[in-house]
Design a protein around this motif. Structure first.
Motif, mmCIF file in Angstrom:
data_model
loop_
_atom_site.group_PDB
_atom_site.id
_atom_site.type_symbol
_atom_site.label_atom_id
_atom_site.label_comp_id
_atom_site.label_asym_id
_atom_site.label_seq_id
_atom_site.Cartn_x
_atom_site.Cartn_y
_atom_site.Cartn_z
ATOM 1 N N GLN A 165 24.005 -17.535 0.686
ATOM 2 C CA GLN A 165 22.965 -17.515 1.733
ATOM 3 C C GLN A 165 23.341 -18.444 2.885
ATOM 4 N N ARG A 166 23.855 -19.625 2.538
ATOM 5 C CA ARG A 166 24.227 -20.565 3.598
ATOM 6 C C ARG A 166 25.333 -19.952 4.460
ATOM 7 N N ASN A 167 26.316 -19.340 3.803
ATOM 8 C CA ASN A 167 27.408 -18.726 4.562
ATOM 9 C C ASN A 167 26.906 -17.611 5.474
ATOM 10 N N ALA A 168 25.958 -16.823 4.972
ATOM 11 C CA ALA A 168 25.422 -15.727 5.788
ATOM 12 C C ALA A 168 24.746 -16.289 7.041
ATOM 13 N N LEU A 169 23.965 -17.371 6.866
ATOM 14 C CA LEU A 169 23.280 -17.985 8.013
ATOM 15 C C LEU A 169 24.293 -18.606 8.974
ATOM 16 N N LEU A 170 25.342 -19.203 8.439
ATOM 17 C CA LEU A 170 26.372 -19.809 9.289
ATOM 18 C C LEU A 170 27.031 -18.738 10.167
ATOM 19 N N ARG A 171 27.282 -17.587 9.545
ATOM 20 C CA ARG A 171 27.925 -16.497 10.313
ATOM 21 C C ARG A 171 27.019 -16.000 11.435
ATOM 22 N N GLN A 172 25.680 -16.083 11.193
ATOM 23 C CA GLN A 172 24.734 -15.666 12.243
ATOM 24 C C GLN A 172 24.488 -16.789 13.243
ATOM 25 N N GLY A 173 25.118 -17.952 13.013
ATOM 26 C CA GLY A 173 24.951 -19.091 13.912
ATOM 27 C C GLY A 173 23.556 -19.683 13.876
ATOM 28 N N ARG A 174 22.897 -19.595 12.724
ATOM 29 C CA ARG A 174 21.509 -20.066 12.648
ATOM 30 C C ARG A 174 21.398 -21.445 12.009
ATOM 31 N N ALA A 175 21.092 -22.452 12.853
ATOM 32 C CA ALA A 175 20.872 -23.805 12.332
ATOM 33 C C ALA A 175 19.371 -24.079 12.352
ATOM 34 N N ASP A 176 18.615 -23.338 11.521
ATOM 35 C CA ASP A 176 17.155 -23.466 11.566
ATOM 36 C C ASP A 176 16.593 -23.911 10.215
ATOM 37 N N GLY A 177 15.291 -23.742 10.051
ATOM 38 C CA GLY A 177 14.629 -24.171 8.816
ATOM 39 C C GLY A 177 15.182 -23.464 7.592
ATOM 40 N N GLN A 178 15.598 -22.221 7.763
ATOM 41 C CA GLN A 178 16.163 -21.469 6.632
ATOM 42 C C GLN A 178 17.445 -22.117 6.143
ATOM 43 N N LEU A 179 18.245 -22.548 7.097
ATOM 44 C CA LEU A 179 19.501 -23.214 6.730
ATOM 45 C C LEU A 179 19.182 -24.511 5.975
ATOM 46 N N ASP A 180 18.176 -25.250 6.473
ATOM 47 C CA ASP A 180 17.757 -26.484 5.771
ATOM 48 C C ASP A 180 17.388 -26.176 4.332
ATOM 49 N N ALA A 181 16.606 -25.107 4.150
ATOM 50 C CA ALA A 181 16.102 -24.776 2.816
ATOM 51 C C ALA A 181 17.245 -24.403 1.869
ATOM 52 N N TRP A 182 18.164 -23.571 2.332
ATOM 53 C CA TRP A 182 19.273 -23.169 1.449
ATOM 54 C C TRP A 182 20.237 -24.322 1.196
ATOM 55 N N GLU A 183 20.377 -25.182 2.197
ATOM 56 C CA GLU A 183 21.230 -26.350 2.012
ATOM 57 C C GLU A 183 20.652 -27.270 0.937
ATOM 58 N N HIS A 184 19.344 -27.390 0.963
ATOM 59 C CA HIS A 184 18.654 -28.213 -0.025
ATOM 60 C C HIS A 184 18.921 -27.669 -1.436
ATOM 61 N N GLU A 185 18.748 -26.369 -1.573
ATOM 62 C CA GLU A 185 18.982 -25.707 -2.871
ATOM 63 C C GLU A 185 20.450 -25.840 -3.294
ATOM 64 N N LEU A 186 21.333 -25.641 -2.331
ATOM 65 C CA LEU A 186 22.776 -25.744 -2.603
ATOM 66 C C LEU A 186 23.135 -27.152 -3.090
ATOM 67 N N ALA A 187 22.542 -28.139 -2.444
ATOM 68 C CA ALA A 187 22.833 -29.526 -2.811
ATOM 69 C C ALA A 187 22.316 -29.843 -4.215
ATOM 70 N N LEU A 188 21.095 -29.355 -4.520
ATOM 71 C CA LEU A 188 20.532 -29.613 -5.856
ATOM 72 C C LEU A 188 21.395 -29.009 -6.955
ATOM 73 N N ALA A 189 21.668 -27.704 -6.811
ATOM 74 C CA ALA A 189 22.463 -27.007 -7.831
ATOM 75 C C ALA A 189 23.886 -27.571 -7.868
ATOM 76 N N GLY A 190 24.417 -27.842 -6.692
ATOM 77 C CA GLY A 190 25.803 -28.328 -6.600
ATOM 78 C C GLY A 190 25.992 -29.698 -7.240
ATOM 79 N N GLU A 191 25.023 -30.591 -7.047
ATOM 80 C CA GLU A 191 25.115 -31.916 -7.679
ATOM 81 C C GLU A 191 25.066 -31.777 -9.205
ATOM 82 N N SER A 192 24.198 -30.899 -9.706
ATOM 83 C CA SER A 192 24.094 -30.729 -11.162
ATOM 84 C C SER A 192 25.364 -30.135 -11.740
ATOM 85 N N ILE A 193 25.906 -29.119 -11.066
ATOM 86 C CA ILE A 193 27.166 -28.520 -11.524
ATOM 87 C C ILE A 193 28.247 -29.587 -11.605
#
Ligand code: ADP
Ligand code: MG
Length: 366
Positions: A165-193
Motif C-alpha cells: 500500500q505504501r508503495n502504491a501511494l508513493l507511485r501516485q506521489g501522495r504524501a497525505d493522511g493515507q500514507l501516514d496511516a499505512w506507514e504507521h501499520e508498516l512500522a508496527l508490523a515491521g518492528e515485530s518482524i
C-alpha cells in the motif's frame, strides 16, 4: 516428520510415480536425467509453495500435460497422519489438506516441513539477500505459530500488505493522511518482524556452532547477525520511513525496512562471504540449513524431512562422510539422490531404503 507416501504426476520427468519411503535414509539412485531431482522438487514444492529450480511456470509441469499433481501422506509423533494434495497448472493452483480445500498455499507450507540442500543452495551464501530473508522467514513460519509473540504468518502478511500500500501511494506521489496511516501499520508490523527475526538468529547460533565444528571445522567459528534493513541502532522504523519519505516519493518505492533485511555470517578463520570458495560456500549453506533443521527439532520436538540432492557430486568424500554422520545421528527422515550407491552410508546407517529411478519411473529395491 515422516513422509509415508509420495505420489507425483506430470512433474518434469515424472509421469506417474507412487512410492512408500522408509524412516531414516531413502536413497534414490539413477542415471543423469532419470528424474531423481524431480522427485525432490515435488516434495519441496508442497512444503514451500515453490520449486528450488526456477519458477513453476518455467517448465515444472511435464510437457504435454495440463497440470502436475503431488499427493503426500506424512505423520508427526503423537499426531494423526496428514494428507496434502497440490495440483498446479503452471499458472493456477488448487490445494487440499486432510481432505479440505486450502485457500492459501501457506497452510500447506506450515503443515509440512521439508529442507532441501541442492546444487543451487550456495545461493544462501553467495546469492542476494532475498534468499537469506526467505530462509529466516521459513524458520519463523515453522517455529512462531501461535506462540505469545503472535503467529509469524499473519504478521508477515500484515507487513506485506502495508508495504504494498505504501508503495502504491508513493507511485501516485501522495504524501497525505493515507500514507501516514499505512506507514504507521508498516512500522508496527515491521518492528515485530524484526524482533522475531533477531531472536531467531540468536537461537540459530548455537546450532550453527555445533554443526560448523562437525562439517566445516576450518572456519573456526561463525557469528550470525541480523541486518534489519534500516539504521536501527539510531532510529525506529517509523522515523526511518518518515526520513526516507522524500527519497521514496522520488523513487516510487520504499527504500528502508525489513524487506531489505539480511542475515550476516562471519567466520573467524575464513574470509567473508565473497572470499569463500564455491565448495566452502556450499558447506556453509549446508551448515545453515541443518542448523535450521536442528533448531526446529529442538523447538518442535521433531526433525523436518531432509533432502540432499546429488551430495556425492557436491562434496568430497571426507565431507560427505561427516555430513552423513550428522544425518544418521539426527534420526531424521532423509532423501538422498545419487548416480550410484553411497559406500560410506552402508557402514553408518543400519537401515536404509533404496529406490531405482529410470526414465521417470521409480521402484523400490528389495
Ligand atoms: N517440463 C518437462 N517435461 C518433460 N520433461 C522434462 C521437463 N522438465 C525437465 N524434463 C526432463 O527431465 C529430465 C531431468 O530430470 P531430473 O529430475 O533433473 O533428473 P536427475 O535428477 O535424475 O538427473 C531431463 O531429461 C529433462 O529433459
Ligand atoms: Mg538431479
Amino acid at each position: 516428520m515422516l513422509i509415508r507416501r509420495v505420489q507425483v504426476q506430470g512433474l518434469r520427468r515424472l509421469v506417474n510415480v507412487d512410492l512408500q519411503p522408509g524412516p531414516g535414509f531413502n536413497l534414490l539412485i539413477g542415471d543423469n536425467g532419470s528424474g531423481k531431482t524431480s522427485l525432490l522438487e515435488a516434495m519441496h514444492l508442497m512444503a514451500h509453495g515453490r520449486s528450488f529450480r526456477g519458477r513453476i511456470r518455467d517448465g515444472l509441469v511435464r510437457s504435454g500435460e495440463p497440470a502436475l499433481q503431488v499427493f503426500l501422506e506424512w505423520e508427526q509423533p503423537g499426531q494423526p497422519s496428514r494428507r496434502g494434495g497440490l495440483r498446479h497448472s503452471g499458472s493456477a493452483w488448487e490445494a487440499r489438506l486432510d481432505g479440505n480445500h486450502v485457500g492459501q498455499l501457506g497452510e500447506l507450507c506450515e503443515a509440512l516441513a521439508v529442507i532441501t540442500f541442492e546444487p543451487g543452495s550456495h545461493a544462501l551464501i553467495h546469492g542476494s539477500s532475498e534468499v537469506r530473508r526467505r530462509y529466516l522467514d521459513w524458520g519463523l513460519f515453522h517455529v512462531e505459530r501461535s506462540d505469545a509473540g503472535g503467529d509469524f504468518l499473519s504478521l508477515w502478511r500484515r507487513h506485506a500488505r502495508a508495504h504494498k500500500q505504501r508503495n502504491a501511494l508513493l507511485r501516485q506521489g501522495r504524501a497525505d493522511g493515507q500514507l501516514d496511516a499505512w506507514e504507521h501499520e508498516l512500522a508496527l508490523a515491521g518492528e515485530s518482524i524484526t524482533l522475531q527475526r533477531e531472536a531467531y538468529v540468536a537461537r540459530l547460533q548455537a546450532h550453527v556452532d555445533t554443526l560448523l565444528a562437525e562439517i566445516l571445522p576450518a572456519a573456526g567459528a561463525a557469528t550470525l547477525s541480523l541486518q534489519p534493513g534500516w539504521r536501527r541502532q539510531e532510529l525506529g522504523l517509523a522515523d526511518a520511513l518518515l526520513l526516507a519519505r522524500e527519497r521514496d516519493l522520488a523513487q516510487g518505492h520504499t527504500t528502508v525496512g525489513p524487506h531489505r533485511a539480511d542475515l550476516k555470517l562471519e567466520f573467524r578463520d575464513l574470509p567473508g562471504r565473497d572470499g569463500l570458495s564455491r565448495g566452502q560456500a556450499k558447506l556453509a549453506a549446508l551448515v545453515l540449513l541443518l542448523a535450521q533443521a536442528s533448531h526446529l527439532a529442538t523447538h518442535a520436538g521433531h526433525w523436518p524431512v531432509l533432502q540432499l540432492d546429488d551430495l556425492a557430486s557436491e562434496l568430497d568424500r571426507h565431507h560427505q562422510r561427516r555430513v552423513l554422520q550428522v544425518l544418521v545421528e539426527s534420526r531424521a527422515q532423509v532423501f538422498m539422490t545419487g548416480t550410484e550407491s553411497i559406500p560410506a552410508l552402508a557402514s553408518l546407517a543400519d537401515r536404509h531404503t533404496t529406490f531405482h529411478v529410470e526414465h521417470g519411473e521409480i521402484r523400490a529395491v528389495v
